[in-house]
Write a protein that holds these residues in place. Structure first.
Motif, mmCIF file in Angstrom:
data_model
loop_
_atom_site.group_PDB
_atom_site.id
_atom_site.type_symbol
_atom_site.label_atom_id
_atom_site.label_comp_id
_atom_site.label_asym_id
_atom_site.label_seq_id
_atom_site.Cartn_x
_atom_site.Cartn_y
_atom_site.Cartn_z
ATOM 1 N N LEU A 25 -6.013 -12.203 -9.751
ATOM 2 C CA LEU A 25 -5.168 -11.306 -10.551
ATOM 3 C C LEU A 25 -3.690 -11.546 -10.292
ATOM 4 O O LEU A 25 -2.890 -11.564 -11.227
ATOM 5 C CB LEU A 25 -5.509 -9.845 -10.262
ATOM 6 N N VAL A 26 -3.318 -11.721 -9.034
ATOM 7 C CA VAL A 26 -1.909 -11.923 -8.686
ATOM 8 C C VAL A 26 -1.375 -13.196 -9.330
ATOM 9 O O VAL A 26 -0.233 -13.241 -9.778
ATOM 10 C CB VAL A 26 -1.718 -11.930 -7.153
ATOM 11 N N SER A 27 -2.209 -14.220 -9.430
ATOM 12 C CA SER A 27 -1.741 -15.473 -10.032
ATOM 13 C C SER A 27 -1.386 -15.291 -11.504
ATOM 14 O O SER A 27 -0.612 -16.055 -12.058
ATOM 15 C CB SER A 27 -2.782 -16.576 -9.860
ATOM 16 N N THR B 64 0.033 -4.774 -3.004
ATOM 17 C CA THR B 64 0.154 -3.355 -3.377
ATOM 18 C C THR B 64 1.487 -3.056 -4.064
ATOM 19 O O THR B 64 1.504 -2.444 -5.134
ATOM 20 C CB THR B 64 -0.069 -2.445 -2.156
ATOM 21 N N PRO B 65 2.627 -3.484 -3.525
ATOM 22 C CA PRO B 65 3.898 -3.223 -4.218
ATOM 23 C C PRO B 65 3.975 -3.888 -5.606
ATOM 24 O O PRO B 65 4.545 -3.315 -6.532
ATOM 25 C CB PRO B 65 4.958 -3.803 -3.287
ATOM 26 N N LEU B 66 3.376 -5.067 -5.743
ATOM 27 C CA LEU B 66 3.381 -5.741 -7.048
ATOM 28 C C LEU B 66 2.627 -4.928 -8.097
ATOM 29 O O LEU B 66 3.103 -4.757 -9.220
ATOM 30 C CB LEU B 66 2.750 -7.138 -6.932
ATOM 31 N N PHE B 67 1.443 -4.447 -7.733
ATOM 32 C CA PHE B 67 0.662 -3.644 -8.669
ATOM 33 C C PHE B 67 1.378 -2.334 -9.002
ATOM 34 O O PHE B 67 1.362 -1.887 -10.148
ATOM 35 C CB PHE B 67 -0.732 -3.361 -8.120
ATOM 36 N N LYS B 68 2.013 -1.696 -8.007
ATOM 37 C CA LYS B 68 2.725 -0.438 -8.260
ATOM 38 C C LYS B 68 3.852 -0.633 -9.268
ATOM 39 O O LYS B 68 4.025 0.168 -10.178
ATOM 40 C CB LYS B 68 3.288 0.150 -6.966
ATOM 41 N N VAL B 69 4.631 -1.692 -9.102
ATOM 42 C CA VAL B 69 5.737 -1.961 -10.025
ATOM 43 C C VAL B 69 5.221 -2.205 -11.434
ATOM 44 O O VAL B 69 5.768 -1.702 -12.409
ATOM 45 C CB VAL B 69 6.566 -3.178 -9.539
#
Length: 128
Positions: A67-69, A29-34
């Motif tokens: 997606l994160v990768s 969640t924090p990664l997507f927000k940034v």
């Protein structure tokens, strides 16, 4: 927020994954927000609480781990999935929209949507 695919979940050709784990949710969640802001994060994380990726016939929406990768903080768009080798689905942070683009030429935009549920409605309309 309503996702139309829920009513199709028992149809042949629609495959829902298990929802995202709380641990992975807290991590990404924090990664997507940034990278992509609050609205995208809220819509996409809501989707992940229902299913961590989906397949509707030839359309695949990637799981969170996929997606994160591919995620980096310098990105301006994120590919969410595809329809075989025809269309790709992505979120464009600059436009703040979900796009249907040419699989081989992402600058060639076929459709654009303001919300993730609108994109899913489109995907269902062409897939079922």
């Amino acid at each position: 927020m309503h996702y139309s695919f829920e009513k199709y979940s028992e149809n042949q050709g629609v495959y829902l994954n298990n929802p995202i784990s709380a641990e992975l949710n807290n991590h990404i969640t924090p990664l997507f927000k940034v990278c992509f802001g609050d609205r995208f994060t809220l819509e996409y994380m809501h989707f992940l609480t229902l299913t961590d990726g989906i397949q509707i016939n030839n359309v695949i929406i990637f799981s969170a781990e996929e997606l994160v990768s591919e995620l980096s903080t310098s990105q301006t768009s994120l590919e969410l999935g595809s329809n075989g080798n025809m269309d790709a689905y992505k979120f464009c942070a600059i436009r703040n929209q979900y796009l249907v683009v040419n699989f081989f030429a992402h600058d060639d935009v076929f459709e654009s949507f303001d919300t993730l549920p609108q994109l899913f409605d489109y995907i269902i309309s062409i897939s079922l």
